[in-house]
Structures are given as C-alpha cells and as structure tokens.
Write a protein that holds these residues in place. Sequence first.
Motif, mmCIF file in Angstrom:
data_model
loop_
_atom_site.group_PDB
_atom_site.id
_atom_site.type_symbol
_atom_site.label_atom_id
_atom_site.label_comp_id
_atom_site.label_asym_id
_atom_site.label_seq_id
_atom_site.Cartn_x
_atom_site.Cartn_y
_atom_site.Cartn_z
ATOM 1 N N GLY A 183 0.815 -1.201 0.000
ATOM 2 C CA GLY A 183 0.000 0.000 0.000
ATOM 3 C C GLY A 183 0.854 1.259 0.000
ATOM 4 O O GLY A 183 2.053 1.230 0.295
ATOM 5 N N LYS A 184 0.228 2.384 -0.316
ATOM 6 C CA LYS A 184 0.910 3.669 -0.349
ATOM 7 C C LYS A 184 0.534 4.467 0.895
ATOM 8 O O LYS A 184 -0.650 4.608 1.219
ATOM 9 C CB LYS A 184 0.522 4.440 -1.606
ATOM 10 C CG LYS A 184 1.176 5.813 -1.718
ATOM 11 C CD LYS A 184 0.718 6.526 -2.980
ATOM 12 C CE LYS A 184 1.344 7.913 -3.080
ATOM 13 N NZ LYS A 184 0.881 8.648 -4.300
ATOM 14 N N THR A 185 1.538 4.982 1.578
ATOM 15 C CA THR A 185 1.282 5.774 2.777
ATOM 16 C C THR A 185 0.942 7.212 2.398
ATOM 17 O O THR A 185 1.726 7.888 1.730
ATOM 18 C CB THR A 185 2.503 5.772 3.715
ATOM 19 O OG1 THR A 185 2.840 4.426 4.058
ATOM 20 C CG2 THR A 185 2.209 6.544 4.996
ATOM 21 N N LYS A 186 -0.216 7.674 2.825
ATOM 22 C CA LYS A 186 -0.673 9.035 2.529
ATOM 23 C C LYS A 186 -0.087 10.014 3.546
ATOM 24 O O LYS A 186 0.447 9.604 4.589
ATOM 25 C CB LYS A 186 -2.206 9.068 2.564
ATOM 26 C CG LYS A 186 -2.833 8.156 1.508
ATOM 27 C CD LYS A 186 -4.321 7.976 1.719
ATOM 28 C CE LYS A 186 -5.082 9.260 1.534
ATOM 29 N NZ LYS A 186 -6.550 9.055 1.674
ATOM 30 N N PRO A 187 -0.168 11.318 3.281
ATOM 31 C CA PRO A 187 0.389 12.322 4.199
ATOM 32 C C PRO A 187 -0.158 12.233 5.628
ATOM 33 O O PRO A 187 0.558 12.552 6.579
ATOM 34 C CB PRO A 187 -0.012 13.653 3.547
ATOM 35 C CG PRO A 187 -0.077 13.333 2.089
ATOM 36 C CD PRO A 187 -0.645 11.951 2.020
ATOM 37 N N ASP A 188 -1.412 11.782 5.791
ATOM 38 C CA ASP A 188 -1.990 11.688 7.141
ATOM 39 C C ASP A 188 -1.622 10.390 7.840
ATOM 40 O O ASP A 188 -2.074 10.114 8.957
ATOM 41 C CB ASP A 188 -3.513 11.841 7.091
ATOM 42 C CG ASP A 188 -4.187 10.712 6.307
ATOM 43 O OD1 ASP A 188 -3.471 9.843 5.759
ATOM 44 O OD2 ASP A 188 -5.441 10.699 6.237
ATOM 45 N N GLY A 189 -0.776 9.573 7.196
ATOM 46 C CA GLY A 189 -0.323 8.328 7.807
ATOM 47 C C GLY A 189 -1.165 7.117 7.454
ATOM 48 O O GLY A 189 -0.797 5.989 7.776
ATOM 49 N N SER A 190 -2.294 7.307 6.794
ATOM 50 C CA SER A 190 -3.154 6.188 6.431
ATOM 51 C C SER A 190 -2.589 5.458 5.211
ATOM 52 O O SER A 190 -1.699 5.963 4.521
ATOM 53 C CB SER A 190 -4.581 6.668 6.160
ATOM 54 O OG SER A 190 -4.598 7.598 5.094
ATOM 55 N N ILE A 191 -3.126 4.271 4.940
ATOM 56 C CA ILE A 191 -2.645 3.424 3.852
ATOM 57 C C ILE A 191 -3.669 3.412 2.718
ATOM 58 O O ILE A 191 -4.867 3.249 2.944
ATOM 59 C CB ILE A 191 -2.390 1.987 4.341
ATOM 60 C CG1 ILE A 191 -1.470 1.982 5.570
ATOM 61 C CG2 ILE A 191 -1.796 1.138 3.228
ATOM 62 C CD1 ILE A 191 -0.085 2.487 5.306
ATOM 63 N N GLU A 192 -3.168 3.559 1.514
ATOM 64 C CA GLU A 192 -4.048 3.559 0.345
ATOM 65 C C GLU A 192 -3.620 2.452 -0.601
ATOM 66 O O GLU A 192 -2.439 2.289 -0.908
ATOM 67 C CB GLU A 192 -3.966 4.915 -0.365
ATOM 68 C CG GLU A 192 -4.886 5.027 -1.561
ATOM 69 C CD GLU A 192 -4.785 6.402 -2.203
ATOM 70 O OE1 GLU A 192 -5.823 7.000 -2.490
ATOM 71 O OE2 GLU A 192 -3.640 6.869 -2.402
ATOM 72 N N GLY A 193 -4.605 1.658 -1.063
ATOM 73 C CA GLY A 193 -4.310 0.581 -2.009
ATOM 74 C C GLY A 193 -3.646 -0.609 -1.330
ATOM 75 O O GLY A 193 -3.701 -0.771 -0.112
ATOM 76 N N GLY A 194 -2.994 -1.443 -2.127
ATOM 77 C CA GLY A 194 -2.307 -2.600 -1.584
ATOM 78 C C GLY A 194 -3.209 -3.813 -1.436
ATOM 79 O O GLY A 194 -4.412 -3.776 -1.729
ATOM 80 N N THR A 195 -2.629 -4.917 -0.991
ATOM 81 C CA THR A 195 -3.345 -6.178 -0.807
ATOM 82 C C THR A 195 -3.693 -6.376 0.659
ATOM 83 O O THR A 195 -2.823 -6.309 1.524
ATOM 84 C CB THR A 195 -2.483 -7.358 -1.290
ATOM 85 O OG1 THR A 195 -2.150 -7.176 -2.668
ATOM 86 C CG2 THR A 195 -3.222 -8.672 -1.111
#
Length: 306
Positions: A183-195
């Motif tokens: 996943g991709k780490t967003k600026p707010d620390g959350s995770i986007e995408g991934g398995t």
Amino acid sequence: MQIATSLFYDRSSSSINALGAKADSLQSQISTGTKLSAPSSDSAAYQRLAGLKRATVDDKAYVANLGTAESVLKQGDTSLTAITDQLQSATELVTQAKTGTLNAANRKAIGEQIAGLVTTLTNLANAKDARGQALFGGADGAPAVATDGSYALAAKPVSGIPIGDGQSVQANETAARIFTVGGKTKPDGSIEGGTNTLAMLSAIATALQSDDFKASSLDTSLADIGAASDQVSAVQASLGARAARVDLEASRLTDVAADREATRSGLEDTDITTTVVELQKTMTILSATQASFSKLSALSLFDYLR
C-alpha cells in the motif's frame, strides 16, 4: 567616651534578641530538616526550587506515559509475533494443499483451517491493550471489521503519547499497516491501495473449500503470504525501535531526576552537622553576651568609688 544608659541597654537587647532569633532559626532547621522557612530566607533559592518542583511534576507525568507506552509496545510486539506464527501456519497449510495429492475432503479441511486462521488473525487485530483501547485501532474506526466477506482495516494513526517536552511516541500501529501489503502511505499516515492480508487468506480458504477448486488459484498464494509475513516483520521492527527509544528516555528521566534531587537537597535540606556546630557557636556567644550584660548592668558609680 560616654555611653548613655539607654543606648547601652538598647544595643545589648538588640544583640541578645538577634542571637536568640538566630538560635531559634538554627533549631528549627535541625528539627524540620529544611533551611528555608519562607521565601524571604533566600528568594533566589526559592525561585529555583519552584522551577525544580514544576519540572518534577512534569517528569512524573512523562514517566507514567513512558510506562503506558512501554506496556502497549510490548503487547503489540507479542501480538505481532502471534500473527507471524499464524501466517507461518497458513504457509504450511497452503504448501500441503499445493501438493496435488489431497482428495476433496482433505483439501476442504485445509480450507476450513485457513478460515480458522483468518478468524484468529482478526481477533488478534481487534485485541485491546492495557488501557482497554484497541491495540491496532486507528483514529478512523475499529481495527478490523468484516463486512460482506471483505475486511475494513483502521488506517489512520492515532495521536502519539507525550514522553517529554515536544516529544511523543506512536505506541501502536494500525491494522491497515500490519495487514496491507504494497500500500501507499498518505500524508496523514493512512494506507491507500495494496493487498489486504485478511481478504487474501479468506479468498484462499474459500477457493480450497470450493467444489470447483482449481490448483492454479494457489499459484501466487505462497508468495502473497510471504509478503504478508515480511510486512508484519517490518512493523514489528519499527515497534522494537520505538521500544528502545522509550527505554532510553526512561533512563534519561531517571538520571535527570537524580540530578534534580541533588540540586534540590543542596538548596533546601539542612546540613545537620554544620548547623549543629553553628547552633553551638551561637549559643556560646549568646551565653557570653548575656553574662557580660548582667555584669555590666550590675555596675554603678559606687563600684568605681570603692
């Protein structure tokens, strides 16, 4: 030189009173163990003591927070070890299923076991820490929630625990960071995408229990589980680094507290030996002054004429 009688008595009275007050102060210092009875005793020392007391109160709060952070980090480390063990079991089960020698009943049994591992992993993800809060929860909800066969993972990190002036430590990790691969780490620390690891294992379990099972459905399973294990290991290493930082900060605060106490003692505590000697000296001078005053006040003109 002539000295007026009133001046003689005034000076003697003032001297005796001053010595008596000093003796009383020294006795009070010995009995109370402190040499500062009021701000006027030493205003500079009182100001320093006030600053030391404020710092001590602040550090007590930080020490408590460090204890909480240490507890949460240790619990997180233990849970991640358990998660790794479950993933290792999943690897072994999938390896058995890929041999191609199992009959349908045994294959479905392995699928049921993997489904059980998913349930165990979900329970581990939803564990509570020593504070009663979600161990892997986030600011955006519960750690891992199953809905319609899919898994929603808490992804936004919660605020760190203050451990010093301008310092904080993130004591937990979100379920998304633990159970999301690539996943991709967003600026707010959350995770986007991934398995999603839980969804991936659930899909494997479903495939194994299907009457239309195809061996090709397991082609990437071992690689996917391996990547999931690597992700958990990376998170566990991160928690370990934070635990080491917490230990260092706790040691630093212990040393600071010892230095601060030594400073406070030097400013406030009575040096009993020195004070007792000073009291004895003062009492000797007071006795001599009183005796001298008694003898001089008893003299009259007739004493000189005799």
